[in-house]
Scaffold this active site. Sequence first.
Site, PDB file in Angstrom:
ATOM      1  N   TYR A 132      -8.198  -0.504  -1.932  1.00 20.73           N
ATOM      2  CA  TYR A 132      -7.162  -1.490  -1.597  1.00 20.73           C
ATOM      3  C   TYR A 132      -6.722  -2.175  -2.880  1.00 20.73           C
ATOM      4  O   TYR A 132      -7.507  -2.877  -3.518  1.00 20.73           O
ATOM      5  CB  TYR A 132      -7.714  -2.494  -0.588  1.00 20.73           C
ATOM      6  CG  TYR A 132      -6.730  -3.528  -0.093  1.00 20.73           C
ATOM      7  CD1 TYR A 132      -5.357  -3.424  -0.297  1.00 20.73           C
ATOM      8  CD2 TYR A 132      -7.188  -4.638   0.620  1.00 20.73           C
ATOM      9  CE1 TYR A 132      -4.479  -4.379   0.172  1.00 20.73           C
ATOM     10  CE2 TYR A 132      -6.324  -5.602   1.102  1.00 20.73           C
ATOM     11  CZ  TYR A 132      -4.971  -5.470   0.875  1.00 20.73           C
ATOM     12  OH  TYR A 132      -4.105  -6.434   1.343  1.00 20.73           O
ATOM     13  N   LYS A 160      -4.681   1.988  -0.199  1.00 16.78           N
ATOM     14  CA  LYS A 160      -3.671   1.079   0.340  1.00 16.78           C
ATOM     15  C   LYS A 160      -3.039   0.400  -0.862  1.00 16.78           C
ATOM     16  O   LYS A 160      -3.671  -0.415  -1.527  1.00 16.78           O
ATOM     17  CB  LYS A 160      -4.306   0.057   1.284  1.00 16.78           C
ATOM     18  CG  LYS A 160      -3.315  -0.974   1.818  1.00 16.78           C
ATOM     19  CD  LYS A 160      -4.009  -2.047   2.654  1.00 16.78           C
ATOM     20  CE  LYS A 160      -3.017  -3.108   3.109  1.00 16.78           C
ATOM     21  NZ  LYS A 160      -3.691  -4.206   3.859  1.00 16.78           N
TER      22      LYS A 160
END
Length: 291
Positions: A132, A160
């Site tokens: 992330y 992400k």
Amino acid sequence: MFKGSCVALITPFTEDGVNYEELRKLLEWHIKNHTDAILVCGTTGEGSTMTLEEKKEVIKFSVEVVNKRVPVIAGTGTNNTKASIELSKYAEEVGADMVLIITPYYNKTSQKGLYAHFNAINDAINIPIMLYNVPSRTGMNITPLMLDKLADLNNVVAIKEASGDLSQVAKMAELCGDRIAIYSGNDDQIVPILSLGGAGVVSVLANILPEETHNICEKYFLGEVIESRNLQLKYLSLANSLFIETNPIPVKTAMNLMNFNCGPLRLPLCEMEDSNLVILEENLKANGLIK
């Protein structure tokens, strides 16, 4: 792995804990409305203000309710490598399909330390890892060169990407797009990232428009690119209104306005300013979500 829309699910709270009855309803609602994967205990789920036991119970509960109908991703990353490993191991034990690991925040490290952090977690578990990258929150950026290196770790399968920098995403796709799935971390960049070979989105918008967010991705994958773009633009103002204050303040407010029983925010997050609430309500009304 999944293709499409993963909801970054809010966590419904009571005044003194998690509202599991409402959480069950939300999980079922998302499956019914074609959400492709479900992330729990992430930023939007207020994971940073949940206790370790709450996180464990929400992960376990969600895995049991979903029962493999769609992938469940557990937000297990912290700025403490040992703690991240502990929670990631637990998520694996109870059957989560993947873990989401954010870059360390506050105690910012070097790129060398960043690699060591992810490498240690990778070596401790045996389920897929989604990295992330959200520099605006953490003060750290996973560079394309670092992602290229991290993509060689056996469990690192996805990222992400919420830097907002499409040039960076393009470089990531060039260097390692054949080895790692790239998901948009921003609802206003779904189609642009899909056009660079992205696999979907980890979405805040999907909390209130699950089927529509799924459709943005689905139409793109079916080759209906213009239709996908049109949906992206149709919901752009609504998506942006969910970030008029710090996420997840607006989206949780929106869901309560839509008669979901999502309960309060946890401090230090607090109620929206009245002027911003008006803008949010206008966007919800414009999309037929409230009267």
